[in-house]
Each structure stands twice: as structure tokens, then as C-alpha cells.
Design an enzyme around this catalytic site. Structure first.
Site, short mmCIF file in Angstrom:
data_model
loop_
_atom_site.label_atom_id
_atom_site.label_comp_id
_atom_site.label_asym_id
_atom_site.label_seq_id
_atom_site.Cartn_x
_atom_site.Cartn_y
_atom_site.Cartn_z
N ALA A 78 20.77 11.25 5.21
CA ALA A 78 20.16 11.82 4.00
C ALA A 78 18.80 12.44 4.33
O ALA A 78 18.49 13.55 3.87
CB ALA A 78 20.02 10.75 2.92
N TYR A 79 18.00 11.74 5.11
CA TYR A 79 16.70 12.27 5.53
C TYR A 79 16.87 13.58 6.29
O TYR A 79 16.17 14.57 6.03
CB TYR A 79 15.99 11.23 6.40
CG TYR A 79 14.73 11.73 7.07
CD1 TYR A 79 13.55 11.88 6.36
CD2 TYR A 79 14.72 12.05 8.44
CE1 TYR A 79 12.39 12.33 6.98
CE2 TYR A 79 13.56 12.50 9.06
CZ TYR A 79 12.40 12.64 8.32
OH TYR A 79 11.26 13.10 8.94
#
Length: 260
Positions: A164-165
Site C-alpha cells: 500500500a505504501y
């Protein structure tokens, strides 16, 4: 702003810089380096007032000019609120260099990340920089600089659990590319800087407490060591200077040769 003068002859003398997430780690090193080059620096922070004051004190003690600005990112209206506070602390001086450094990491594995966590990471890492630039267009001077702090993970799956990052930074890189075309007519350059594994508080939990982990991380770099915040700050300083005037819309690998 502080009454302390800028270093004489600094290549950023007369410039004003805003560094988001500028109180610790890479952000603090960037703020200090831009100040060394003569810029008046506004150090943005989200919650750690003590760290922000320490950063400002270090900059002013070195004879440069800095002030702190608090605004939580990732909440509705964050960009407009940040710029309103910026206008207050600078008396409406405008900005020459905007460094979108503030970011958060989600370490939850793909199978465990929730919609709330996903939205939180994107709100801080992607949405906030987008609207900081949009809301800041009237304050950003012609010939200015927008510098986005990305990550090597946007181009290589070295830590797939940080999916996600990494996605948030990939989106930021697309913004960099396209925004360079939008702002180019004003002489404003837009670039991304991509650190690799860097020795910061964000990585302290696994990097500083485990010699084996540190040694393994060092082997990822072609230079055989883990990056230091100053390594990234020096690259940002180049992009903030006139030396980089013909560089825009690009993703600058500052991973120490960690990419395959």
C-alpha cells in the site's frame, strides 16, 4: 520568520522553502541542508512539537532562518489549513521550494490491511501532496521547485509487504511526471527523489536493533551501506538549486544503487 540571517552567498539566498514532515529523519536533514544553502525554511510537522522546535533551534543556531508550522495531514481541508498557517508565519511571503516529504507507512501484510488503513496511507502520502500543490499555486513563485520524496519501492518489489505504501508513492511519481507539464510554462520544475533503505526513526525498530538486519540491508546497496538522511538531503538540495534547472518530470534514484 527568525531574525537570524542567511549564510552569505548561499545559492538559495532569498528563497523560501516549505518542507513537510520536516522535523525528523529525512525531512529534518532536508530542512537543515536547504537552510545551509541560504533558504528561509518553514518546517512543517504533524504532531511532534518538541522535534520541530529542536530542528528550528539547530537551524537558527547555525545562523540560518527557520520557523515551525503545525498541521495534521490526511484530514479534510488539510492543504488549505496548512497554507493559511504558512501565510501567517511568513506574512504572505510566498514560496520558492515545496518539498513534499511527509509520509506514513503501513506495515500490515496484504491480507490484513483494512480499508481504513489503506485510506489513511493514501490520504497522507498522495492526496495531501496533490492538494498542497493545487492550493499553493498562487503562492508558488515562477521559477520555483516542487520536490516529491518517493521511494525505491515504487520501482522494485524489495519489500512486498509494504504494497500500500509503495502504491501511494507510485501515484506520487505519476503526479510528478504530469505536473511538470502543467507547471513548466511558469519555469517551475517538478521532480521525485527516491530513497532506498535509510537510517531514520521510521526504520529504527528493525534496523538499529538487529545487527544482522542492518548488514543485510547494507548489502542491497551497490555502495555497501545503508543510506543516511543527509544522502537524500543533498540530492534534494541539487534539485532545489539552479543547477537542476533543466531537470524536470523525472524520478531520481537515490537508493545507493539498490535497484536491480
Amino acid at each position: 520568520m527568525s531574525s537570524h540571517g542567511n549564510p552569505a552567498g548561499g545559492r538559495l539566498s532569498g528563497k523560501t522553502a516549505l518542507v513537510t514532515g520536516g522535523s525528523r529523519g529525512i525531512g529534518r536533514s532536508i530542512a537543515e541542508r536547504l537552510a545551509e544553502d541560504g533558504a528561509q525554511v518553514v518546517v512543517h510537522y504533524g504532531g511532534d512539537e518538541a522535534a520541530a522546535k529542536e530542528t528550528v533551534a539547530a537551524i537558527t543556531a547555525a545562523g540560518s532562518s527557520a520557523t515551525a508550522l503545525r498541521q495534521r495531514l490526511g484530514v479534510p481541508g488539510d492543504a488549505a489549513a496548512l497554507w493559511a498557517e504558512f501565510d501567517r508565519v511568513t506574512s504572505g511571503a510566498g514560496v520558492d521550494i515545496l518539498v513534499n516529504n511527509a509520509g506514513v507507512v503501513s506495515r500490515l501484510p496484504f491480507g490484513e490491511i483494512t480499508e481504513e488503513e489503506y485510506d489513511r496511507v493514501f490520504a497522507v502520502n498522495t492526496k495531501a501532496p496533490f492538494f498542497l500543490v493545487r492550493e499553493g499555486l498562487t503562492r508558488l513563485r515562477d521559477g520555483g521547485r516542487v520536490i516529491n520524496v518517493s521511494t525505491g519501492l515504487a520501482r522494485g518489489a524489495m519489500m512486498p509487504d509494504l504494497i500500500a505504501y509503495s502504491m501511494t508513492k507510485s501515484a506520487l511519481d505519476v503526479m510528478t511526471r504530469d505536473l511538470s507539464k502543467v507547471l513548466g510554462a511558469r519555469g517551475i520544475t517538478v521532480n521525485s527523489v527516491a530513497p532506498g533503505i535509510t537510517d531514520t526513526d521510521m526504520n529504527a525498530g528493525w534496523l538499529r536493533s538487529d545487527d544482522e538486519a542492518l548488514a543485510a540491508a547494507a548489502t542491497q546497496s551497490a555502495l555497501g551501506r545503508v543510506g543516511q538522511p543527509r544522502d537524500i538531503a543533498d540530492v534534494v538540495a541539487f534539485l532545489a538549486s539552479d543547477d537542476s534547472r533543466w531537470v524536470t518530470g523525472t524520478w531520481l534514484d537515490a537508493t545507493g544503487g539498490s535497484m536491480p
